[in-house]
Design a protein around this motif. Structure first.
Motif, PDB file in Angstrom:
ATOM      1  N   TYR A   1       6.946  10.848 -19.944  1.00  0.00           N
ATOM      2  CA  TYR A   1       5.891  11.213 -18.990  1.00  0.00           C
ATOM      3  C   TYR A   1       4.504  11.140 -19.618  1.00  0.00           C
ATOM      4  O   TYR A   1       3.520  11.508 -18.992  1.00  0.00           O
ATOM      5  N   ASN A   2       4.425  10.681 -20.861  1.00  0.00           N
ATOM      6  CA  ASN A   2       3.160  10.564 -21.586  1.00  0.00           C
ATOM      7  C   ASN A   2       2.472  11.927 -21.715  1.00  0.00           C
ATOM      8  O   ASN A   2       1.258  12.038 -21.576  1.00  0.00           O
ATOM      9  N   VAL A   3       3.277  12.950 -21.969  1.00  0.00           N
ATOM     10  CA  VAL A   3       2.783  14.313 -22.128  1.00  0.00           C
ATOM     11  C   VAL A   3       2.833  14.676 -23.604  1.00  0.00           C
ATOM     12  O   VAL A   3       3.878  14.593 -24.223  1.00  0.00           O
ATOM     13  N   LEU A   4       1.689  15.048 -24.153  1.00  0.00           N
ATOM     14  CA  LEU A   4       1.617  15.429 -25.559  1.00  0.00           C
ATOM     15  C   LEU A   4       1.493  16.935 -25.742  1.00  0.00           C
ATOM     16  O   LEU A   4       1.714  17.451 -26.828  1.00  0.00           O
TER      17      LEU A   4
ATOM     18  N   ASP B   1       7.617  15.732  -8.057  1.00  0.00           N
ATOM     19  CA  ASP B   1       7.944  14.421  -7.486  1.00  0.00           C
ATOM     20  C   ASP B   1       7.467  13.291  -8.403  1.00  0.00           C
ATOM     21  O   ASP B   1       6.814  12.348  -7.958  1.00  0.00           O
ATOM     22  N   GLU B   2       7.779  13.429  -9.688  1.00  0.00           N
ATOM     23  CA  GLU B   2       7.503  12.436 -10.734  1.00  0.00           C
ATOM     24  C   GLU B   2       6.012  12.247 -11.042  1.00  0.00           C
ATOM     25  O   GLU B   2       5.623  11.295 -11.682  1.00  0.00           O
ATOM     26  N   GLU B   3       5.164  13.168 -10.603  1.00  0.00           N
ATOM     27  CA  GLU B   3       3.731  13.131 -10.914  1.00  0.00           C
ATOM     28  C   GLU B   3       3.384  14.338 -11.783  1.00  0.00           C
ATOM     29  O   GLU B   3       3.638  15.480 -11.392  1.00  0.00           O
ATOM     30  N   VAL B   4       2.797  14.076 -12.957  1.00  0.00           N
ATOM     31  CA  VAL B   4       2.369  15.168 -13.832  1.00  0.00           C
ATOM     32  C   VAL B   4       1.174  15.848 -13.181  1.00  0.00           C
ATOM     33  O   VAL B   4       0.151  15.215 -12.929  1.00  0.00           O
ATOM     34  N   ARG B   5       1.309  17.133 -12.901  1.00  0.00           N
ATOM     35  CA  ARG B   5       0.232  17.862 -12.213  1.00  0.00           C
ATOM     36  C   ARG B   5      -0.503  18.838 -13.116  1.00  0.00           C
ATOM     37  O   ARG B   5      -1.609  19.254 -12.801  1.00  0.00           O
ATOM     38  N   CYS B   6       0.111  19.234 -14.217  1.00  0.00           N
ATOM     39  CA  CYS B   6      -0.517  20.187 -15.119  1.00  0.00           C
ATOM     40  C   CYS B   6       0.146  20.057 -16.480  1.00  0.00           C
ATOM     41  O   CYS B   6       1.364  19.880 -16.559  1.00  0.00           O
ATOM     42  N   LYS B   7      -0.653  20.132 -17.557  1.00  0.00           N
ATOM     43  CA  LYS B   7      -0.059  20.078 -18.896  1.00  0.00           C
ATOM     44  C   LYS B   7      -0.870  20.905 -19.872  1.00  0.00           C
ATOM     45  O   LYS B   7      -2.074  21.055 -19.729  1.00  0.00           O
ATOM     46  N   GLY B   8      -0.145  21.471 -20.834  1.00  0.00           N
ATOM     47  CA  GLY B   8      -0.787  22.210 -21.907  1.00  0.00           C
ATOM     48  C   GLY B   8      -1.167  23.644 -21.609  1.00  0.00           C
ATOM     49  O   GLY B   8      -1.786  24.299 -22.437  1.00  0.00           O
TER      50      GLY B   8
ATOM     51  N   ASP C   1      14.365  17.762 -23.711  1.00  0.00           N
ATOM     52  CA  ASP C   1      14.562  16.612 -24.586  1.00  0.00           C
ATOM     53  C   ASP C   1      13.221  15.923 -24.846  1.00  0.00           C
ATOM     54  O   ASP C   1      12.538  15.495 -23.909  1.00  0.00           O
ATOM     55  N   ILE C   2      12.841  15.822 -26.101  1.00  0.00           N
ATOM     56  CA  ILE C   2      11.524  15.297 -26.475  1.00  0.00           C
ATOM     57  C   ILE C   2      11.328  13.856 -26.013  1.00  0.00           C
ATOM     58  O   ILE C   2      10.223  13.468 -25.626  1.00  0.00           O
ATOM     59  N   GLN C   3      12.376  13.059 -26.008  1.00  0.00           N
ATOM     60  CA  GLN C   3      12.264  11.665 -25.554  1.00  0.00           C
ATOM     61  C   GLN C   3      11.948  11.598 -24.058  1.00  0.00           C
ATOM     62  O   GLN C   3      11.120  10.797 -23.625  1.00  0.00           O
ATOM     63  N   ARG C   4      12.597  12.454 -23.277  1.00  0.00           N
ATOM     64  CA  ARG C   4      12.317  12.493 -21.834  1.00  0.00           C
ATOM     65  C   ARG C   4      10.909  13.013 -21.566  1.00  0.00           C
ATOM     66  O   ARG C   4      10.230  12.543 -20.664  1.00  0.00           O
TER      67      ARG C   4
ATOM     68  N   LYS D   1       9.902  19.512 -12.207  1.00  0.00           N
ATOM     69  CA  LYS D   1      10.393  19.518 -13.586  1.00  0.00           C
ATOM     70  C   LYS D   1       9.412  20.288 -14.452  1.00  0.00           C
ATOM     71  O   LYS D   1       8.200  20.127 -14.321  1.00  0.00           O
ATOM     72  N   ILE D   2       9.958  21.123 -15.318  1.00  0.00           N
ATOM     73  CA  ILE D   2       9.179  21.846 -16.311  1.00  0.00           C
ATOM     74  C   ILE D   2       9.464  21.153 -17.637  1.00  0.00           C
ATOM     75  O   ILE D   2      10.603  21.141 -18.096  1.00  0.00           O
ATOM     76  N   LEU D   3       8.442  20.552 -18.225  1.00  0.00           N
ATOM     77  CA  LEU D   3       8.607  19.861 -19.498  1.00  0.00           C
ATOM     78  C   LEU D   3       8.211  20.793 -20.624  1.00  0.00           C
ATOM     79  O   LEU D   3       7.108  21.341 -20.616  1.00  0.00           O
ATOM     80  N   GLY D   4       9.097  20.974 -21.591  1.00  0.00           N
ATOM     81  CA  GLY D   4       8.792  21.836 -22.728  1.00  0.00           C
ATOM     82  C   GLY D   4      10.008  22.007 -23.612  1.00  0.00           C
ATOM     83  O   GLY D   4      11.138  21.804 -23.176  1.00  0.00           O
ATOM     84  N   THR D   5       9.750  22.394 -24.831  1.00  0.00           N
ATOM     85  CA  THR D   5      10.827  22.481 -25.819  1.00  0.00           C
ATOM     86  C   THR D   5      11.521  23.837 -25.844  1.00  0.00           C
ATOM     87  O   THR D   5      12.330  24.094 -26.720  1.00  0.00           O
ATOM     88  N   GLY D   6      11.206  24.713 -24.906  1.00  0.00           N
ATOM     89  CA  GLY D   6      11.864  26.014 -24.844  1.00  0.00           C
ATOM     90  C   GLY D   6      11.037  27.141 -25.427  1.00  0.00           C
ATOM     91  O   GLY D   6      11.544  28.231 -25.654  1.00  0.00           O
ATOM     92  N   CYS D   7       9.761  26.907 -25.638  1.00  0.00           N
ATOM     93  CA  CYS D   7       8.886  27.942 -26.188  1.00  0.00           C
ATOM     94  C   CYS D   7       8.601  29.008 -25.119  1.00  0.00           C
ATOM     95  O   CYS D   7       8.963  28.864 -23.958  1.00  0.00           O
ATOM     96  N   ALA D   8       7.939  30.070 -25.526  1.00  0.00           N
ATOM     97  CA  ALA D   8       7.655  31.177 -24.610  1.00  0.00           C
ATOM     98  C   ALA D   8       6.819  30.725 -23.419  1.00  0.00           C
ATOM     99  O   ALA D   8       7.075  31.131 -22.279  1.00  0.00           O
ATOM    100  N   LYS D   9       5.812  29.884 -23.644  1.00  0.00           N
ATOM    101  CA  LYS D   9       4.964  29.424 -22.539  1.00  0.00           C
ATOM    102  C   LYS D   9       5.741  28.541 -21.572  1.00  0.00           C
ATOM    103  O   LYS D   9       5.507  28.573 -20.376  1.00  0.00           O
ATOM    104  N   CYS D  10       6.671  27.747 -22.103  1.00  0.00           N
ATOM    105  CA  CYS D  10       7.497  26.899 -21.240  1.00  0.00           C
ATOM    106  C   CYS D  10       8.356  27.768 -20.330  1.00  0.00           C
ATOM    107  O   CYS D  10       8.475  27.505 -19.131  1.00  0.00           O
TER     108      CYS D  10
END
Length: 78
Positions: free
Chosen positions: A46-49, A57-64, A39-42, A5-14
Motif C-alpha cells: 500500500y506504499n505505507v511507511l 475500499d483499497e484507498e489509504v485514508r490515514c497513515k501514521g 504482514d510487512i510485505q502486505r 483494513k488496519i495496517l500495522g505491526t501490532g503496536c499499541a497505536k495499531c
C-alpha cells in the motif's frame, strides 16, 4: 459493504486504531468488514511507511496517526 483494513505491526497505536474503528462502525451502524494486516510485505504493497494506517475500499485514508472518532466517521463515510 465497506472493506476496512488496519495496517500495522501490532503496536499499541495499531490496536488503538483498530478499537476506535470498530467503535465508530458499531456506533454509526456502518456495514463493514474489518481486517488487521500485520504482514510487512502486505503493508508495503500500500506504499505505507508510517503505521498505523487506515485503508477503506483499497484507498489509504490515514497513515501514521490515530484520528479522533469524529474524523474516523468522516474517513469511513467518504
Amino acid at each position: 459493504m465497506k472493506q476496512v483494513k488496519i495496517l500495522g505491526t501490532g503496536c499499541a497505536k495499531c490496536n488503538q486504531l483498530a478499537d476506535a474503528v470498530k467503535a465508530v462502525i458499531a456506533r454509526e451502524g456502518i456495514e463493514a468488514s474489518v481486517e488487521k494486516v500485520e504482514d510487512i510485505q502486505r503493508i508495503m504493497a500500500y506504499n505505507v511507511l508510517a503505521t498505523p494506517a487506515l485503508v477503506v475500499d483499497e484507498e489509504v485514508r490515514c497513515k501514521g496517526r490515530v484520528p479522533g472518532l469524529d474524523e474516523l466517521k468522516d474517513l469511513l463515510n467518504r
